[in-house]
Design an enzyme around this catalytic site. Structure first.
Site, PDB file in Angstrom:
ATOM      1  CE  LYS A   1      -3.821  -2.456   2.085  1.00  0.00           C
ATOM      2  NZ  LYS A   1      -4.473  -2.921   3.311  1.00  0.00           N
TER       3      LYS A   1
ATOM      4  CD  GLN B   1      -3.422  -4.528   6.606  1.00  0.00           C
ATOM      5  OE1 GLN B   1      -3.299  -3.593   5.827  1.00  0.00           O
ATOM      6  NE2 GLN B   1      -4.149  -5.584   6.314  1.00  0.00           N
TER       7      GLN B   1
ATOM      8  CG  ASP C   1      -9.553   0.208   4.817  1.00  0.00           C
ATOM      9  OD1 ASP C   1      -9.349  -0.090   3.623  1.00  0.00           O
ATOM     10  OD2 ASP C   1      -8.865  -0.222   5.763  1.00  0.00           O
TER      11      ASP C   1
END
Ligand code: NDP
Length: 283
Positions: free
Chosen positions: A53, A97, A120
């Site tokens: 990422k 994460q 997200d």
């Protein structure tokens, strides 16, 4: 005739090039889009994901910060860091994460992220925005699946779509996005007694269960569009999806491979959401 392969690598490259242009335009106006990626603990798969990422951000000209913390970090300390990132004007997107160590409540952490920075799309507010069709951040994986479908020119209106899996991050938002595109949607899960009964009627199947070879050729309507979200390993240790690719590709009209299908799109859509967050902040 074998199915046409939907190339997620090629589409994600194209989307990332568009992100790079938007990022350059914003940077020229004084706002460089920035993403903070927070990793707690040493999970090896998570380390690979966050590295990818951060690398993708750099390649598209976005500013990125990787914050790594030991698995002993307390929930209060993590929440404090998120508060600081919420207030940081150089950061437009925050990604924590998953999975987090067991002593940290993931819901509390996700809800602590400012909705303006929830790239997200996992918070309850973002989920509500998706449900009610308000502008907001769509979860990256289903958002990427929609782009893959769009890239084929397939018109979802009035078609029957079957989603296998009902997680909050993939299956449920996928079903809502398909519904918004005017498909008739069936959602299957582990308590669905006869999966094939549903998938055989489907014009579109999105497989997101995390069970290898779950969708076989006899379960697919000829000409259907098949999106394989699953990430599994075969006996040889190689990456594979939920779909028996060799068999299903002989029946389907379109199919995504694993790797090279949904995976690269998930990262591309994270960049799209981040640049979008920065554009909104700069308005
Ligand atoms: P979850 O484990 O959270 O959800 C799996 C879903 O599949 C559940 O709803 C479960 O049903 C359902 N399911 C399990 N077994 C069956 C079965 N035999 N028949 C029908 N449904 C079944 O996983 P995620 O949604 O997070 O991820 C799904 C897959 O996608 C995983 O392989 C994951 O690694 C992959 N993934 C890939 C991404 C990418 O970028 N390519 C990103 C995110 C995920 P129930 O609710 O009843 O338990």
């Amino acid at each position: 005739m074998p199915a046409q392969i939907i190339d997620g690598n090629a589409l994600s490259r194209q989307i990332r090039a568009e992100v790079a242009q938007r990022a350059a335009a914003l940077t020229a106006r004084g706002t460089r889009p920035g993403l903070a990626v927070v990793l707690v603990g040493e999970d090896p798969a998570s380390q690979v994901y966050v590295r990818n990422k951060v690398k993708a951000c750099e390649e598209s000209g976005l500013h990125s910060v990787l914050e790594r913390y030991p698995a002993t970090l307390s929930e209060a300390e993590l929440l404090e860091r998120i508060d600081a990132l919420n207030l940081d004007p150089a950061i437009h997107g925050i990604l924590v994460q998953m999975p987090l160590p067991r002593h940290i409540n993931p819901h509390r952490v996700i809800e602590a992220i400012s909705t303006r920075k929830d790239v997200d799309g996992y918070s309850t507010l973002s989920a509500g925005e998706l449900m009610t069709q308000l502008p907001g951040f769509r979860p990256c994986t289903p958002y990427g699946c929609m782009k893959l479908i769009e890239s084929t020119g397939f018109d979802l209106r009035g078609k029957h779509a079957v989603v296998i899996g009902r997680s909050n991050t993939v299956g449920k938002p996928m079903a809502l996005l398909l519904l918004q595109a005017n498909a008739t949607v069936t959602v299957c899960h582990s308590a669905t007694p006869d999966l094939g009964l549903h998938t055989r009627q489907a014009d579109v199947v999105v497989a997101a269960a995390g069970r290898r070879d779950m969708l076989t050729a006899d379960m697919v309507k000829p000409g259907a569009l098949v999106i394989d979200v699953g990430i599994n390993r075969n006996d040889a240790g190689k990456l594979c999806g939920d779909v028996d690719f060799a068999g299903v590709s002989q029946v389907a009209g379109w199919i995504t491979p694993v790797p090279g299908g949904v995976g690269p799109m998930t990262i591309a859509m994270l960049l799209v959401n981040t640049v979008e967050a920065a554009e909104r902040a700069a308005r």
